[in-house]
Design an enzyme around this catalytic site. Structure first.
Site, PDB file in Angstrom:
ATOM      1  N   SER A 164       0.862  -1.299   0.022  1.00 51.93           N
ATOM      2  CA  SER A 164       0.241   0.385   0.098  1.00 51.93           C
ATOM      3  C   SER A 164       0.750   1.515   0.020  1.00 51.93           C
ATOM      4  O   SER A 164       2.223   1.376   0.099  1.00 51.93           O
ATOM      5  CB  SER A 164      -1.223   0.112   1.411  1.00 51.93           C
ATOM      6  OG  SER A 164      -1.973   0.871   1.062  1.00 51.93           O
ATOM      7  N   ASN A 216      -0.808   4.197   0.950  1.00 52.55           N
ATOM      8  CA  ASN A 216      -1.637   4.634   2.138  1.00 52.55           C
ATOM      9  C   ASN A 216      -0.898   4.840   3.111  1.00 52.55           C
ATOM     10  O   ASN A 216      -1.133   3.267   3.771  1.00 52.55           O
ATOM     11  CB  ASN A 216      -3.157   4.445   1.906  1.00 52.55           C
ATOM     12  CG  ASN A 216      -4.015   5.129   2.833  1.00 52.55           C
ATOM     13  OD1 ASN A 216      -3.335   5.498   3.509  1.00 52.55           O
ATOM     14  ND2 ASN A 216      -5.204   5.641   2.816  1.00 52.55           N
ATOM     15  N   ASP A 276      -7.771  -3.340   0.523  1.00 54.48           N
ATOM     16  CA  ASP A 276      -8.304  -2.755   0.024  1.00 54.48           C
ATOM     17  C   ASP A 276      -9.434  -2.744   0.895  1.00 54.48           C
ATOM     18  O   ASP A 276     -10.376  -3.775   1.158  1.00 54.48           O
ATOM     19  CB  ASP A 276      -9.073  -3.369  -1.622  1.00 54.48           C
ATOM     20  CG  ASP A 276      -9.387  -2.074  -2.431  1.00 54.48           C
ATOM     21  OD1 ASP A 276      -8.585  -1.254  -2.812  1.00 54.48           O
ATOM     22  OD2 ASP A 276     -10.494  -1.944  -2.464  1.00 54.48           O
ATOM     23  N   SER A 277     -10.301  -1.188   0.670  1.00 52.68           N
ATOM     24  CA  SER A 277     -10.927  -0.446   2.144  1.00 52.68           C
ATOM     25  C   SER A 277     -11.711   0.308   1.473  1.00 52.68           C
ATOM     26  O   SER A 277     -11.611   0.718   0.815  1.00 52.68           O
ATOM     27  CB  SER A 277     -10.940  -0.549   3.416  1.00 52.68           C
ATOM     28  OG  SER A 277      -9.825   0.496   3.367  1.00 52.68           O
ATOM     29  N   TYR A 327     -11.955   9.227   6.484  1.00 49.77           N
ATOM     30  CA  TYR A 327     -13.242   9.450   6.533  1.00 49.77           C
ATOM     31  C   TYR A 327     -13.523   8.886   8.205  1.00 49.77           C
ATOM     32  O   TYR A 327     -14.274   9.122   8.346  1.00 49.77           O
ATOM     33  CB  TYR A 327     -14.340   8.354   5.690  1.00 49.77           C
ATOM     34  CG  TYR A 327     -14.305   8.663   4.049  1.00 49.77           C
ATOM     35  CD1 TYR A 327     -15.752   9.034   4.088  1.00 49.77           C
ATOM     36  CD2 TYR A 327     -13.077   8.438   3.516  1.00 49.77           C
ATOM     37  CE1 TYR A 327     -15.323   9.458   2.169  1.00 49.77           C
ATOM     38  CE2 TYR A 327     -13.250   8.435   1.712  1.00 49.77           C
ATOM     39  CZ  TYR A 327     -14.716   8.700   1.644  1.00 49.77           C
ATOM     40  OH  TYR A 327     -14.434   9.307   0.268  1.00 49.77           O
ATOM     41  N   ASP A 328     -12.506   8.837   8.979  1.00 43.09           N
ATOM     42  CA  ASP A 328     -12.947   8.201   9.969  1.00 43.09           C
ATOM     43  C   ASP A 328     -13.037   9.164  10.915  1.00 43.09           C
ATOM     44  O   ASP A 328     -14.491   9.063  11.855  1.00 43.09           O
ATOM     45  CB  ASP A 328     -11.269   8.116  10.988  1.00 43.09           C
ATOM     46  CG  ASP A 328     -10.648   6.990  10.910  1.00 43.09           C
ATOM     47  OD1 ASP A 328     -11.416   5.996  10.292  1.00 43.09           O
ATOM     48  OD2 ASP A 328      -9.303   6.592  11.087  1.00 43.09           O
ATOM     49  N   HIS A 360     -12.416  -2.468  11.125  1.00 43.50           N
ATOM     50  CA  HIS A 360     -13.026  -3.525  10.045  1.00 43.50           C
ATOM     51  C   HIS A 360     -11.850  -4.093   9.753  1.00 43.50           C
ATOM     52  O   HIS A 360     -11.936  -5.301   8.918  1.00 43.50           O
ATOM     53  CB  HIS A 360     -13.146  -2.896   8.634  1.00 43.50           C
ATOM     54  CG  HIS A 360     -12.892  -1.309   8.305  1.00 43.50           C
ATOM     55  ND1 HIS A 360     -13.014  -0.746   9.087  1.00 43.50           N
ATOM     56  CD2 HIS A 360     -12.043  -0.732   7.453  1.00 43.50           C
ATOM     57  CE1 HIS A 360     -12.315   0.513   8.724  1.00 43.50           C
ATOM     58  NE2 HIS A 360     -11.784   0.267   7.774  1.00 43.50           N
ATOM     59  N   ARG A 361     -10.938  -3.297   9.764  1.00 44.20           N
ATOM     60  CA  ARG A 361      -9.120  -3.811   9.266  1.00 44.20           C
ATOM     61  C   ARG A 361      -9.255  -5.210  10.076  1.00 44.20           C
ATOM     62  O   ARG A 361      -8.367  -5.928   9.836  1.00 44.20           O
ATOM     63  CB  ARG A 361      -8.341  -2.872   8.848  1.00 44.20           C
ATOM     64  CG  ARG A 361      -7.147  -3.214   8.747  1.00 44.20           C
ATOM     65  CD  ARG A 361      -6.599  -1.813   8.312  1.00 44.20           C
ATOM     66  NE  ARG A 361      -6.920  -0.623   7.232  1.00 44.20           N
ATOM     67  CZ  ARG A 361      -7.315   0.057   7.412  1.00 44.20           C
ATOM     68  NH1 ARG A 361      -8.440   0.891   8.550  1.00 44.20           N
ATOM     69  NH2 ARG A 361      -8.168   0.753   5.915  1.00 44.20           N
TER      70      ARG A 361
HETATM   71  P1  IMP Z   1      -8.331   1.675  -1.527  1.00 44.80           P
HETATM   72  O1  IMP Z   1      -8.318   0.972  -0.517  1.00 44.80           O
HETATM   73  O2  IMP Z   1      -6.564   2.535  -1.510  1.00 44.80           O
HETATM   74  O3  IMP Z   1      -8.467   1.760  -2.713  1.00 44.80           O
HETATM   75  O4  IMP Z   1      -8.693   2.835   0.209  1.00 44.80           O
HETATM   76  C1  IMP Z   1      -9.795   2.820   0.615  1.00 44.80           C
HETATM   77  C2  IMP Z   1     -10.200   4.557   1.012  1.00 44.80           C
HETATM   78  O5  IMP Z   1     -11.347   4.003   1.742  1.00 44.80           O
HETATM   79  C3  IMP Z   1      -8.993   5.224   2.197  1.00 44.80           C
HETATM   80  O6  IMP Z   1      -8.260   5.470   1.029  1.00 44.80           O
HETATM   81  C4  IMP Z   1      -9.507   5.276   2.987  1.00 44.80           C
HETATM   82  O7  IMP Z   1      -9.935   6.906   2.322  1.00 44.80           O
HETATM   83  C5  IMP Z   1     -10.781   5.304   2.930  1.00 44.80           C
HETATM   84  N1  IMP Z   1     -11.212   3.935   4.531  1.00 44.80           N
HETATM   85  C6  IMP Z   1     -10.457   2.630   4.090  1.00 44.80           C
HETATM   86  N2  IMP Z   1     -10.096   2.508   5.884  1.00 44.80           N
HETATM   87  C7  IMP Z   1     -10.309   3.293   6.452  1.00 44.80           C
HETATM   88  C8  IMP Z   1     -10.422   3.701   7.356  1.00 44.80           C
HETATM   89  O8  IMP Z   1     -10.119   2.908   8.494  1.00 44.80           O
HETATM   90  N3  IMP Z   1     -10.172   4.661   8.202  1.00 44.80           N
HETATM   91  C9  IMP Z   1     -10.765   5.884   7.111  1.00 44.80           C
HETATM   92  N4  IMP Z   1     -10.856   5.934   6.550  1.00 44.80           N
HETATM   93  C10 IMP Z   1     -10.639   5.250   5.299  1.00 44.80           C
END
Ligand code: IMP
Length: 218
Positions: free
Chosen positions: A25, A27, A86-87, A179-180, A205-206
């Site tokens: 990742s 992120n 992916d979340s 989005y926390d 969720h994670r």
């Molecule tokens: P991707 O999985 O890289 O496509 O990004 C998913 C996006 O969902 C992230 O960049 C966050 O903005 C959001 N997201 C996923 N998990 C969380 C979380 O635990 N808290 C807040 N936002 C989340």
């Protein structure tokens, strides 16, 4: 575990040996949380960024497809096992949106400022869509997380977690990421961004997906 529509049938679980594991990742919020979750398991996490791996284009239409794509590319390029996440946020009244496009909703258009992601703008977009539905709109939402663990030989295991709750406005709190600040988990009155990380890790969720991964592969 509820698979996405295109989920593969359950496969034999492969154990993960102690040693290096790529966190597939770019992120930083996710990488930080995954490092914290991995801490007790004798794993040496190394991020995709540290290895200078490219960020793949997420072409999948499900969390599982995108998670697999990210983990398999990182495992293939690094020659090491790789874990991806992916979340996203799924809002009931918006029929599951932004869902797999959660990160895209934060992407600034050229007229919105410098290129990059703006989470406050993204939270505002979600709130704007709910406002269009009127004051009685259903504010229930859940975060979904699919973790994919891939080995360089192409073997993949996956795990799916969820955290249910509702959305608040205006955003509250400075901890966490994404989005926390607008998400209040079920059974609490604070947003994820108002909780200390250890508390979020016990209910997110994670963490839910991670518990399943730990039970299966360690
Ligand atoms: P991707 O999985 O890289 O496509 O990004 C998913 C996006 O969902 C992230 O960049 C966050 O903005 C959001 N997201 C996923 N998990 C969380 C979380 O635990 N808290 C807040 N936002 C989340």
């Amino acid at each position: 575990m509820t698979p996405d529509e295109d989920a593969v049938p359950p496969q034999a679980i492969r154990k993960l040996a102690p040693g290096k594991l790529v966190i597939a990742s770019h992120n930083e919020g996710k990488v930080r949380e995954i490092r914290e979750l991995l801490a007790p398991y004798g794993i040496e996490p190394v991020s995709a960024k540290e290895l200078d791996l490219p960020e793949p284009i997420e072409t999948g239409t499900t969390f599982l497809a995108n998670a697999e794509l990210k983990a398999m590319q990182a495992a293939d390029l690094s020659g090491l096992p790789a874990l991806s996440d992916d979340s996203g946020l799924c809002v009931e009244a918006l029929l599951g949106a932004p869902g797999v496009f959660t990160a895209d909703w934060a992407e600034r258009h050229p007229y919105e400022g410098p290129k990059g992601r703006d989470w406050y703008m993204a939270m505002g977009k979600v709130e704007g869509k709910l406002a269009e539905l009127g004051p009685d709109a259903n504010r229930s939402a859940y975060f979904a997380c699919t973790l994919a663990l891939a080995w360089p030989d192409g073997h993949v295991e996956w795990f799916e977690g969820r955290a249910h709750g509702h959305l608040v406005w205006p955003p509250r709190g400075t901890l966490g990421f994404g989005y926390d600040p607008v998400f209040v988990p079920e059974g609490d009155t604070r947003t994820f961004a108002e909780m200390d990380p250890a508390e979020k890790h016990s209910i997110s969720h994670r963490a839910d997906a991670f518990r399943q991964l730990v039970a299966a592969v360690f």
